[in-house]
Design an enzyme around this catalytic site. Structure first.
Site, PDB file in Angstrom:
ATOM      1  N   ASP A  13       0.809  -1.229   0.000  1.00 31.66           N
ATOM      2  CA  ASP A  13       0.000   0.000   0.000  1.00 31.66           C
ATOM      3  C   ASP A  13       0.836   1.270   0.000  1.00 31.66           C
ATOM      4  O   ASP A  13       0.434   2.307   0.528  1.00 31.66           O
ATOM      5  CB  ASP A  13      -0.971   0.022   1.205  1.00 31.66           C
ATOM      6  N   GLU A  14       2.002   1.212  -0.604  1.00 26.91           N
ATOM      7  CA  GLU A  14       2.906   2.374  -0.638  1.00 26.91           C
ATOM      8  C   GLU A  14       2.437   3.413  -1.652  1.00 26.91           C
ATOM      9  O   GLU A  14       2.955   4.541  -1.678  1.00 26.91           O
ATOM     10  CB  GLU A  14       4.328   1.934  -1.013  1.00 26.91           C
ATOM     11  N   HIS A  41      -4.662  -1.878  -5.732  1.00 25.28           N
ATOM     12  CA  HIS A  41      -3.902  -0.723  -6.221  1.00 25.28           C
ATOM     13  C   HIS A  41      -4.891   0.348  -6.674  1.00 25.28           C
ATOM     14  O   HIS A  41      -5.738   0.093  -7.526  1.00 25.28           O
ATOM     15  CB  HIS A  41      -2.984  -1.141  -7.381  1.00 25.28           C
ATOM     16  N   PRO A 305      -8.472  -1.109   9.014  1.00 17.85           N
ATOM     17  CA  PRO A 305      -7.616   0.052   9.282  1.00 17.85           C
ATOM     18  C   PRO A 305      -6.152  -0.362   9.194  1.00 17.85           C
ATOM     19  O   PRO A 305      -5.787  -1.456   9.623  1.00 17.85           O
ATOM     20  CB  PRO A 305      -7.966   0.445  10.715  1.00 17.85           C
ATOM     21  N   ASP A 334       2.091  14.866   1.667  1.00  9.72           N
ATOM     22  CA  ASP A 334       1.070  15.823   2.112  1.00  9.72           C
ATOM     23  C   ASP A 334       0.454  15.396   3.442  1.00  9.72           C
ATOM     24  O   ASP A 334       0.081  16.235   4.271  1.00  9.72           O
ATOM     25  CB  ASP A 334      -0.042  15.957   1.051  1.00  9.72           C
TER      26      ASP A 334
HETATM   27  P1  GDP Z   1      -0.762   0.262  -3.536  1.00  5.83           P
HETATM   28  O1  GDP Z   1      -1.331  -1.024  -3.070  1.00  5.83           O
HETATM   29  O2  GDP Z   1       0.703   0.369  -3.273  1.00  5.83           O
HETATM   30  O3  GDP Z   1      -1.106   0.577  -4.955  1.00  5.83           O
HETATM   31  O4  GDP Z   1      -1.440   1.397  -2.635  1.00  5.83           O
HETATM   32  P2  GDP Z   1      -3.006   1.520  -2.280  1.00  5.83           P
HETATM   33  O5  GDP Z   1      -3.726   2.017  -3.472  1.00  5.83           O
HETATM   34  O6  GDP Z   1      -3.501   0.291  -1.621  1.00  5.83           O
HETATM   35  O7  GDP Z   1      -2.944   2.605  -1.131  1.00  5.83           O
HETATM   36  C1  GDP Z   1      -2.387   3.862  -1.326  1.00  5.83           C
HETATM   37  C2  GDP Z   1      -3.470   4.912  -1.052  1.00  5.83           C
HETATM   38  O8  GDP Z   1      -2.855   6.177  -0.926  1.00  5.83           O
HETATM   39  C3  GDP Z   1      -4.456   5.044  -2.210  1.00  5.83           C
HETATM   40  O9  GDP Z   1      -5.724   5.337  -1.680  1.00  5.83           O
HETATM   41  C4  GDP Z   1      -3.917   6.234  -2.993  1.00  5.83           C
HETATM   42  O10 GDP Z   1      -4.910   6.924  -3.717  1.00  5.83           O
HETATM   43  C5  GDP Z   1      -3.373   7.078  -1.882  1.00  5.83           C
HETATM   44  N1  GDP Z   1      -2.251   7.935  -2.288  1.00  5.83           N
HETATM   45  C6  GDP Z   1      -1.208   7.642  -3.118  1.00  5.83           C
HETATM   46  N2  GDP Z   1      -0.347   8.670  -3.182  1.00  5.83           N
HETATM   47  C7  GDP Z   1      -0.844   9.636  -2.387  1.00  5.83           C
HETATM   48  C8  GDP Z   1      -0.386  10.932  -2.002  1.00  5.83           C
HETATM   49  O11 GDP Z   1       0.672  11.410  -2.414  1.00  5.83           O
HETATM   50  N3  GDP Z   1      -1.162  11.620  -1.109  1.00  5.83           N
HETATM   51  C9  GDP Z   1      -2.323  11.128  -0.620  1.00  5.83           C
HETATM   52  N4  GDP Z   1      -3.015  11.869   0.250  1.00  5.83           N
HETATM   53  N5  GDP Z   1      -2.793   9.914  -0.952  1.00  5.83           N
HETATM   54  C10 GDP Z   1      -2.054   9.177  -1.819  1.00  5.83           C
HETATM   55  P1  IMO Z   2      -0.812  -4.250  -2.215  1.00  5.22           P
HETATM   56  O1  IMO Z   2      -0.377  -4.812  -3.552  1.00  5.22           O
HETATM   57  C1  IMO Z   2      -0.926  -4.565   2.122  1.00  5.22           C
HETATM   58  C2  IMO Z   2      -0.751  -8.609   3.819  1.00  5.22           C
HETATM   59  C3  IMO Z   2      -2.033  -9.038   4.506  1.00  5.22           C
HETATM   60  C4  IMO Z   2      -1.484 -10.021   5.506  1.00  5.22           C
HETATM   61  C5  IMO Z   2      -0.357 -10.691   4.757  1.00  5.22           C
HETATM   62  C6  IMO Z   2      -0.724 -12.026   4.109  1.00  5.22           C
HETATM   63  O2  IMO Z   2      -2.128  -3.593  -2.254  1.00  5.22           O
HETATM   64  O3  IMO Z   2       0.254  -3.420  -1.625  1.00  5.22           O
HETATM   65  P2  IMO Z   2      -2.249 -12.741   2.046  1.00  5.22           P
HETATM   66  O4  IMO Z   2      -3.714 -12.499   1.797  1.00  5.22           O
HETATM   67  O5  IMO Z   2      -1.360 -12.235   0.976  1.00  5.22           O
HETATM   68  O6  IMO Z   2      -1.968 -14.167   2.395  1.00  5.22           O
HETATM   69  O7  IMO Z   2      -1.947 -11.894   3.394  1.00  5.22           O
HETATM   70  O8  IMO Z   2       0.048  -9.787   3.753  1.00  5.22           O
HETATM   71  N1  IMO Z   2      -0.924  -8.137   2.421  1.00  5.22           N
HETATM   72  C7  IMO Z   2      -0.944  -6.858   2.069  1.00  5.22           C
HETATM   73  N2  IMO Z   2      -0.888  -5.737   2.810  1.00  5.22           N
HETATM   74  N3  IMO Z   2      -0.983  -4.484   0.783  1.00  5.22           N
HETATM   75  C8  IMO Z   2      -1.037  -5.594   0.021  1.00  5.22           C
HETATM   76  O9  IMO Z   2      -1.011  -5.551  -1.321  1.00  5.22           O
HETATM   77  C9  IMO Z   2      -1.025  -6.862   0.662  1.00  5.22           C
HETATM   78  N4  IMO Z   2      -1.054  -8.130   0.218  1.00  5.22           N
HETATM   79  C10 IMO Z   2      -0.987  -8.904   1.307  1.00  5.22           C
HETATM   80  O10 IMO Z   2      -2.687  -7.949   5.117  1.00  5.22           O
HETATM   81  O11 IMO Z   2      -0.922  -9.328   6.601  1.00  5.22           O
HETATM   82 MG    MG Z   3      -2.861  -1.725  -1.791  1.00  6.20          MG
END
Ligand code: GDP
Ligand code: IMO
Ligand code: MG
Length: 440
Positions: A13-14, A41, A305, A334
């Site tokens: 979730d980066e 993503h 969460p 931000d």
């Molecule tokens: P991913 O799994 O690495 O693609 O990340 P996720 O989509 O699960 O979670 C990242 C969240 O942060 C998403 O809701 C994005 O829209 C949000 N996000 C990404 N970059 C930024 C940023 O620079 N600022 C803010 N406020 N939100 C961001």
């Molecule tokens: P993205 O691509 C955040 C975490 C789960 C759990 C562990 C194992 O969106 O960054 P799994 O269902 O893979 O067997 O769960 O890994 N996890 C993630 N956490 N972002 C993800 O993907 C994740 N994919 C798995 O929460 O702790």
């Molecule tokens: Mg994610």
């Protein structure tokens, strides 16, 4: 010709989807190489968040997406994703590997049963319940169903009977109930309907990608999950079930490692984690809550969460060691706006070993580590539109405290920064140093 890889440097979730959205237009294909529906993503289309689980984030920019052989695919979720995209006016161009493995309903049931059993022994992973572990287990046990098997009816019958028998035994042993609808004949009917929807996408992606590379195409490989969730390099049992690091792009796409010329490490300006497992810089206080609310830190896939904490550079430097990042992407700067003092963990103090600057390999050792912080002055909180305006004017117009923060990160990691993000919108991006070769 080159493959560039995007890897999440923390626990997922980066902002990998957001980063791919910025970069995709410079590439001919965007390819996923690991994981499946556990990934979530997010890419914003205007004010509309699009959440992608299997489909590579480049499709939002009209770039063809490849679902590589290293993925595990849940057809029900994938088809929903495709329908959602179409309803928003995006017709994704997709190629699905015939070698990718399929997640079936009993895998999801087993995922829950296994994690509940582990919980009794204090070892719950807190999975996404998407059947990821059991699907990769079947792959390793060589009883799995691959996408290509759907195209061969007789083989499919045999495989589904074997799978039904095998999983019924496992589920019953774990105290669960094997449902009638998972029996081979019923499941086959469902799979055949799903096949109709995706048949035209199925190809030998290994052959396709290698020919594309020979013909001069540029490929962006989109990692899922994060480096510290890697099955080999994360801390067991708090990992996912695939390799998540950049090296996995080679096995998960069937391309030689020598094709990879760039590795982008995507990191949040702070740390988050969903699910169980150690998190040395976790903030179980008002600041952690504040970051969670300001960053909208709730899981994209499960809505859980996300635990929040200060940036952990020990974690990032360990990621750099495993991936040799050529450029960093720092997201969500931000979100820290308005916090008076911002801390960064630079090292761990180990009870017996003193100061250590790497992540230990066992939970027991990590538990003995106390994060060592340095403190930075914070910067002001701005509205999304204000950040966008700053982004239009360039890096030098960013608050000086923020620049000091990101320059410290780059220096500590010895990696240049590709770009920074300061909002969910594509416009809230500050380009610092992109590789010149992508402007072909
Ligand atoms: P991913 O799994 O690495 O693609 O990340 P996720 O989509 O699960 O979670 C990242 C969240 O942060 C998403 O809701 C994005 O829209 C949000 N996000 C990404 N970059 C930024 C940023 O620079 N600022 C803010 N406020 N939100 C961001
Ligand atoms: P993205 O691509 C955040 C975490 C789960 C759990 C562990 C194992 O969106 O960054 P799994 O269902 O893979 O067997 O769960 O890994 N996890 C993630 N956490 N972002 C993800 O993907 C994740 N994919 C798995 O929460 O702790
Ligand atoms: Mg994610």
């Amino acid at each position: 010709m080159p493959v560039h890889v995007i890897v999440g440097a923390q626990w997922g979730d980066e902002g990998k989807g957001r980063a791919v959205d910025v970069l995709a237009r410079h590439y001919d294909y965007v390819a996923r190489y690991n994981g499946g529906a556990n990934a979530g993503h997010t890419v914003y289309l205007g004010n509309d968040p699009i959440k992608l689980h299997h489909v590579p984030s480049g499709v939002i920019s009209g770039i063809p997406g490849i679902l590589g052989n290293g993925m595990v695919i849940d057809l029900e979720i994938l088809i929903n994703e495709i329908h959602t995209l179409r309803s928003k006016g995006i017709t994704p161009l997709l190629h699905i590997s015939d070698r990718a493995h399929l997640t079936l309903p009993f895998h999801k049931e087993e995922d829950v049963l296994i994690d509940s059993l582990k919980a009794k022994y204090g070892m719950r992973t807190g999975t996404t319940r998407r059947g990821i572990g059991p699907t990769y287990q079947d792959k390793a046990a060589r009883v799995s169903l691959r996408v290509g098997d759907l195209l061969h009816s007789e083989r499919l019958d045999e495989k589904l009977r074997l799978l039904g028998d095998y999983h019924q035994k496992i589920i019953m042993a774990l105290g669960g109930t094997f449902k009638e609808e998972w029996r081979s004949s019923v499941l086959k009917e469902k799979l055949m309907k799903q096949l109709n929807e995706i048949k035209s996408y199925i190809i030998d992606t290994v052959d396709f990608l290698n020919k594309a590379l020979e013909n001069g195409s540029f490929i962006l490989a989109e990692g899922a999950n994060g480096v510290h969730l890697d099955i080999d390099h994360g801390i067991a049992p708090y990992t996912t079930s695939s390799n998540t690091i950049a090296g996995a792009a080679s096995t998960g796409l069937g391309i030689a490692p020598s094709n990879i010329t760039e590795v982008y490490g995507v990191m949040k300006a702070y740390t988050t984690r969903v699910g169980d497992g150690p998190m040395p810089t976790e903030l179980k206080n008002e600041v952690g809550k504040r970051i969670q609310m300001a960053g909208n830190e709730f899981g994209t896939t499960t809505g859980r969460p996300r635990r929040c904490g200060w940036l952990d550079l020990v974690l990032i430097r360990h990621s750099h060691l495993l991936n040799r990042f050529t450029r960093l992407i720092i997201t969500k700067l931000d979100v820290l706006g308005g916090i008076e003092e911002i801390k960064v963990c630079n090292a761990y103090l180990h009870e017996e070993k003193g100061i250590i600057t790497h992540v230990p390999s066992t939970l027991e050792e990590l538990k003995q580590c106390i994060p060592q912080y340095i403190t930075f002055d914070g910067w002001e909180a701005l509205k999304p539109q204000e950040w966008k305006e700053i982004c239009e004017q360039g890096y030098e117009t960013l608050p000086k405290e923020l620049r000091k923060y990101v320059e410290y990160i780059a220096k500590q990691c010895q990696v240049p920064i590709a770009f920074l993000t300061l909002g969910t919108d594509r416009g809230a991006t500050i380009y610092v140093d992109l590789p010149t070769e992508i402007y072909h």
